[in-house]
Design an enzyme around this catalytic site. Sequence first.
Site, PDB file in Angstrom:
ATOM      1  N   CYS A 117       6.032  -8.089   4.516  1.00  8.60           N
ATOM      2  CA  CYS A 117       7.147  -7.888   3.575  1.00  8.60           C
ATOM      3  C   CYS A 117       8.509  -7.846   4.268  1.00  8.60           C
ATOM      4  O   CYS A 117       9.546  -7.865   3.615  1.00  8.60           O
ATOM      5  CB  CYS A 117       6.928  -6.608   2.779  1.00  8.60           C
ATOM      6  SG  CYS A 117       5.393  -6.636   1.850  1.00  8.60           S
ATOM      7  N   HIS A 259      13.607  -4.736  -0.008  1.00  8.96           N
ATOM      8  CA  HIS A 259      12.301  -5.257  -0.395  1.00  8.96           C
ATOM      9  C   HIS A 259      11.821  -4.493  -1.627  1.00  8.96           C
ATOM     10  O   HIS A 259      11.849  -3.261  -1.653  1.00  8.96           O
ATOM     11  CB  HIS A 259      11.332  -5.104   0.776  1.00  8.96           C
ATOM     12  CG  HIS A 259       9.915  -5.298   0.382  1.00  8.96           C
ATOM     13  ND1 HIS A 259       9.494  -6.395  -0.339  1.00  8.96           N
ATOM     14  CD2 HIS A 259       8.809  -4.536   0.587  1.00  8.96           C
ATOM     15  CE1 HIS A 259       8.194  -6.306  -0.548  1.00  8.96           C
ATOM     16  NE2 HIS A 259       7.768  -5.188   0.002  1.00  8.96           N
ATOM     17  N   ASN A 289       5.873  -6.347  -6.481  1.00  7.39           N
ATOM     18  CA  ASN A 289       6.107  -6.572  -5.045  1.00  7.39           C
ATOM     19  C   ASN A 289       5.639  -7.984  -4.687  1.00  7.39           C
ATOM     20  O   ASN A 289       4.437  -8.256  -4.683  1.00  7.39           O
ATOM     21  CB  ASN A 289       5.317  -5.504  -4.268  1.00  7.39           C
ATOM     22  CG  ASN A 289       5.449  -5.655  -2.768  1.00  7.39           C
ATOM     23  OD1 ASN A 289       5.858  -6.696  -2.263  1.00  7.39           O
ATOM     24  ND2 ASN A 289       5.076  -4.613  -2.042  1.00  7.39           N
TER      25      ASN A 289
HETATM   26  O1  UT7 Z   1       5.200  -4.025   0.479  1.00  2.00           O
HETATM   27  C1  UT7 Z   1       4.565  -3.203   1.357  1.00  2.00           C
HETATM   28  C2  UT7 Z   1       5.089  -1.856   1.291  1.00  2.00           C
HETATM   29  N1  UT7 Z   1       4.323  -1.059   0.356  1.00  2.00           N
HETATM   30  C3  UT7 Z   1       4.842   0.016  -0.172  1.00  2.00           C
HETATM   31  O2  UT7 Z   1       5.981   0.297   0.043  1.00  2.00           O
HETATM   32  C4  UT7 Z   1       3.972   0.934  -0.987  1.00  2.00           C
HETATM   33  C5  UT7 Z   1       4.375   2.367  -0.752  1.00  2.00           C
HETATM   34  N2  UT7 Z   1       3.618   3.304  -1.542  1.00  2.00           N
HETATM   35  C6  UT7 Z   1       3.812   3.487  -2.864  1.00  2.00           C
HETATM   36  O3  UT7 Z   1       4.627   2.823  -3.455  1.00  2.00           O
HETATM   37  C7  UT7 Z   1       3.038   4.567  -3.564  1.00  2.00           C
HETATM   38  O4  UT7 Z   1       2.364   5.370  -2.609  1.00  2.00           O
HETATM   39  C8  UT7 Z   1       1.969   3.997  -4.568  1.00  2.00           C
HETATM   40  C9  UT7 Z   1       2.693   3.388  -5.775  1.00  2.00           C
HETATM   41  C10 UT7 Z   1       1.101   2.973  -3.895  1.00  2.00           C
HETATM   42  C11 UT7 Z   1       1.078   5.139  -5.089  1.00  2.00           C
HETATM   43  O5  UT7 Z   1       1.878   6.136  -5.693  1.00  2.00           O
HETATM   44  P1  UT7 Z   1       1.636   7.669  -5.318  1.00  2.00           P
HETATM   45  O6  UT7 Z   1       2.578   8.451  -6.149  1.00  2.00           O
HETATM   46  O7  UT7 Z   1       1.739   7.798  -3.830  1.00  2.00           O
HETATM   47  O8  UT7 Z   1       0.165   7.894  -5.839  1.00  2.00           O
HETATM   48  P2  UT7 Z   1      -1.099   8.461  -5.028  1.00  2.00           P
HETATM   49  O9  UT7 Z   1      -1.657   7.410  -4.162  1.00  2.00           O
HETATM   50  O10 UT7 Z   1      -0.734   9.793  -4.430  1.00  2.00           O
HETATM   51  O11 UT7 Z   1      -2.112   8.742  -6.201  1.00  2.00           O
HETATM   52  C12 UT7 Z   1      -1.878   9.776  -7.181  1.00  2.00           C
HETATM   53  C13 UT7 Z   1      -2.987   9.736  -8.211  1.00  2.00           C
HETATM   54  C14 UT7 Z   1      -4.393   9.679  -7.589  1.00  2.00           C
HETATM   55  O12 UT7 Z   1      -5.237  10.426  -8.433  1.00  2.00           O
HETATM   56  P3  UT7 Z   1      -5.717  11.913  -8.012  1.00  2.00           P
HETATM   57  O13 UT7 Z   1      -6.429  11.742  -6.719  1.00  2.00           O
HETATM   58  O14 UT7 Z   1      -4.441  12.709  -7.891  1.00  2.00           O
HETATM   59  O15 UT7 Z   1      -6.553  12.313  -9.161  1.00  2.00           O
HETATM   60  C15 UT7 Z   1      -4.784   8.228  -7.719  1.00  2.00           C
HETATM   61  O16 UT7 Z   1      -6.174   8.047  -7.830  1.00  2.00           O
HETATM   62  O17 UT7 Z   1      -2.859   8.550  -9.006  1.00  2.00           O
HETATM   63  C16 UT7 Z   1      -4.117   7.843  -9.017  1.00  2.00           C
HETATM   64  N3  UT7 Z   1      -3.808   6.427  -9.093  1.00  2.00           N
HETATM   65  C17 UT7 Z   1      -3.694   5.771 -10.253  1.00  2.00           C
HETATM   66  N4  UT7 Z   1      -3.823   6.177 -11.533  1.00  2.00           N
HETATM   67  C18 UT7 Z   1      -3.635   5.264 -12.494  1.00  2.00           C
HETATM   68  C19 UT7 Z   1      -3.567   5.558  -8.083  1.00  2.00           C
HETATM   69  N5  UT7 Z   1      -3.309   4.336  -8.573  1.00  2.00           N
HETATM   70  C20 UT7 Z   1      -3.377   4.450  -9.928  1.00  2.00           C
HETATM   71  C21 UT7 Z   1      -3.191   3.536 -10.980  1.00  2.00           C
HETATM   72  N6  UT7 Z   1      -3.329   3.980 -12.247  1.00  2.00           N
HETATM   73  N7  UT7 Z   1      -2.865   2.244 -10.767  1.00  2.00           N
END
Ligand code: UT7
Length: 343
Positions: A117, A259, A289
């Site tokens: 990216c 990005h 993205n």
């Molecule tokens: O281009 C490369 C660079 N990439 C990035 O910059 C990505 C950087 N990271 C992010 O943008 C965020 O970390 C994400 C959008 C990927 C995830 O967001 P988050 O707020 O960090 O969520 P999380 O991984 O902490 O997950 C929170 C909860 C989890 O459930 P529990 O364990 O709290 O019950 C996940 O299982 O959200 C759940 N979850 C979802 N729920 C519904 C994760 N993905 C989803 C989903 N729909 N798509």
Amino acid sequence: MVQYVNAGVAFVGCGSAAPVGYLDNDDLSRVVDTSDEWIASRTGIRRRHLAAADESLRAIATQAAQNALAMADLTAMDVDLIILATSTADDLFGSASQVQAELGALKAVAFDLTAACSGFVFALVTASQFIQTGVYRNVLVIGADVLSRWVDWGDRRTCVLFGDGAGAVVLQATDEDTQLLGFELRSDGTQNSCLNLAYQPQPKELTDTIGVAQGSFQPLTMNGQEVYRFAVKRVPEVIEKALFRSDLSVDQIDWLLLHQANQRILDAVADRLKIPSQKVLSNMAEYGNTSAASIPLALDEAVRRGDIKPGDAIAAAGFGAGLTWGAAIFRWGKSALRAEISH
Ligand code: UT7
């Protein structure tokens, strides 16, 4: 060869392209256990454009490049160098020369550059070196990715984030001051495992004593929280360094062009730098993205809307797998570029 010694770099055209087909968050909630509410509130994404099976990386990259050349008022035969930033080439040997052929840029040399990216920013800086050392005059820098091919469509933590697209800029040698004002590029391979699209070898015995590995690439994996933390900390640092080298202060920046990974990252970086939200470019909602494509895609839309005007100062920054990150500060627009430069 004609040399353009001590040339500056000017940004004289941009273009973009994305597949027509798209999947919105409600469609996606029928593929994996997710919801529009979760995706929109956590990322800002509403839909993503996806390449159909018969659409190629080469085709969207070529379309973006043609649009950029048209804006620059150049033909394909004017192009000296093509750098294609991509992690999803149609051919593992590279797609830049395929794009060259499709464009008919027969005098150009073309190669791929992979920095995930961050690829577009890395390619922009690489291209500028060829211009500033006087080697090439007209350079196409393309960022294009079709990550939908490599996403695990059963993994809701990643598949909701990515879309496909392409963007391009034309850089041109100028005898005026360079418009690429400063940059800073970084990588940290010790954090490589945070984000991978890795080759998985399968042993294949050829004789009793000699074997090789013939495997395949596995779907994308990401430690989202680690990458989030990395981006919010590291991206402001490289922007500040690039601004210092540009002799500009934060408030002299007209546009923050990050990005497009997550709207929350865009907001947090802007916050840290004290850049007001109206200066932050975002097309997250429409495309998600798109990896190496996201910066030139957002740039092209903002230029064509008339938001970015000639002379505007733009702070662009990419970040992602590698891990890699980098920033480039530049002024948009063509200003008096037509003079032949000293030979
Ligand atoms: O281009 C490369 C660079 N990439 C990035 O910059 C990505 C950087 N990271 C992010 O943008 C965020 O970390 C994400 C959008 C990927 C995830 O967001 P988050 O707020 O960090 O969520 P999380 O991984 O902490 O997950 C929170 C909860 C989890 O459930 P529990 O364990 O709290 O019950 C996940 O299982 O959200 C759940 N979850 C979802 N729920 C519904 C994760 N993905 C989803 C989903 N729909 N798509």
